[in-house]
Design a protein around this motif. Structure first.
Motif, PDB file in Angstrom:
ATOM      1  N   THR A   1     113.296  49.314  33.615  1.00 16.92           N
ATOM      2  CA  THR A   1     112.239  50.257  33.230  1.00 16.92           C
ATOM      3  C   THR A   1     112.588  50.948  31.920  1.00 16.92           C
ATOM      4  OG1 THR A   1     111.675  50.639  35.553  1.00 16.92           O
ATOM      5  CG2 THR A   1     110.913  52.277  33.967  1.00 16.92           C
TER       6      THR A   1
ATOM      7  N   ILE B   1     109.488  45.045  40.036  1.00 21.16           N
ATOM      8  CA  ILE B   1     109.569  44.988  38.569  1.00 21.16           C
ATOM      9  C   ILE B   1     108.486  44.107  37.957  1.00 21.16           C
ATOM     10  CG2 ILE B   1     112.067  45.414  38.538  1.00 21.16           C
ATOM     11  CD1 ILE B   1     112.343  42.333  37.922  1.00 21.16           C
TER      12      ILE B   1
ATOM     13  N   LEU C   1     106.780  44.849  34.730  1.00 21.39           N
ATOM     14  CA  LEU C   1     107.609  44.908  33.526  1.00 21.39           C
ATOM     15  C   LEU C   1     107.797  43.542  32.876  1.00 21.39           C
ATOM     16  CD1 LEU C   1     110.486  47.168  34.945  1.00 21.39           C
ATOM     17  CD2 LEU C   1     108.520  47.919  33.580  1.00 21.39           C
TER      18      LEU C   1
ATOM     19  N   LYS D   1     112.515  48.416  28.921  1.00 18.34           N
ATOM     20  CA  LYS D   1     111.130  48.154  28.534  1.00 18.34           C
ATOM     21  C   LYS D   1     110.558  49.333  27.751  1.00 18.34           C
ATOM     22  CE  LYS D   1     107.302  45.626  29.161  1.00 18.34           C
ATOM     23  NZ  LYS D   1     107.123  44.188  29.058  1.00 18.34           N
TER      24      LYS D   1
END
Length: 265
Positions: free
Chosen positions: A35, A61, A64, A38
């Motif tokens: 996270t 995830i 992402l 990204k």
């Protein structure tokens, strides 16, 4: 190299890298790390031996992920766009299917759309469903249906000693073993290294600014192809020898520690 400022493309194996073999889940520290990476402008990709049908453990995830290298590089895609699809020659498929039937070992056949499972001894179910917690194999189609499609991967369940004997009969293929009980067979040129280079080229990413993370034998090609190759602490020793950096294990914050090491989070 531990102070990366440019946008970096991160390629992650699933089993033993993102997902723990012990809990069958993505550790909270890994979710946090991806996270943050990204949010810092880096791209996140999956590079797995799994076909899309059984990629069912990335829900935490999924939002992402920028793209996928699947089936050990045989099928690569971004959203609905297929970037690469490389099938196994039909004569090689026939050799392996016939051999599995004659010698009575388990075999997973991955077509362009569907998957078939031969499991005469129950070993496929025991290892995939029980040990690795793979879902969706109940959606497998009959072998004769799948063999009408382009075949992208075959996963036979036999020991490493026999692998060399069989592979000598199918020179158009390559093998990547990430579990003692089975190996993944794809067409030559279909490996994770070629897959990440194909995605990088398609998206205009500099291969020098890629980092690959893995733990198994089928991760060797991408560890070598990426700008930086990272082995998990739980990785095979042979993979660690090829890697530029070895982090801690998947269950010991390995992804978070590696991304911190390279100043990505």
């Amino acid at each position: 190299m531990n102070n990366i400022k440019v946008q970096t493309a991160l390629f992650f194996d699933i089993d033993g890298t993102l997902v723990s073999f012990k809990t069958h889940e993505i550790p909270p520290s890994t979710i946090f790390a991806l996270t943050q990476a990204k949010a810092n402008g880096h791209k996140v990709f999956i590079a797995t031996g799994r076909p899309p049908l059984i990629i069912t453990n990335l829900g935490a995830i999924e939002h992402l992920i920028d793209g996928y290298v699947t089936i050990n590089g045989a099928l690569c895609f971004v959203g609905d766009e297929v970037v690469r699809c490389k099938d196994i020659p039909k004569d090689a498929v026939q050799v392996v299917v016939q051999d599995a039937k004659e010698k009575n070992y388990g075999l997973i056949v991955v077509g362009e759309k569907d998957v078939a499972v031969l499991d005469p001894k129950g070993e496929v179910d025991q290892i995939f469903r029980v040990e690795i917690a793979v879902e969706n194999l109940n959606l497998a189609k009959p072998l004769e249906v799948v063999l009408q499609q382009r075949i992208l991967q075959m996963t036979p369940f036999f020991p490493e000693e026999y692998e060399y004997e069989l592979m000598a009969r199918i020179p158009s293929c390559t093998s990547g073993r990430w579990h003692p009980a089975f190996t993944d067979i794809t067409a030559k040129g279909a490996d994770k290294g070629e897959g990440i280079l194909a995605l990088a080229s398609h998206l205009g990413l500099d291969p020098r600014h890629t980092i690959a993370f893995g733990d198994g034998g089928n991760d060797t090609s991408m560890i070598k192809a990426a700008g930086i190759g990272v082995a998990m602490g739980n990785a095979l020793e042979t993979l660690k020898q090829e890697a530029d950096y070895t982090t801690t294990s998947v269950d010991d914050d390995g992804i978070l520690n590696a991304l911190r090491h390279f100043s990505l989070v």
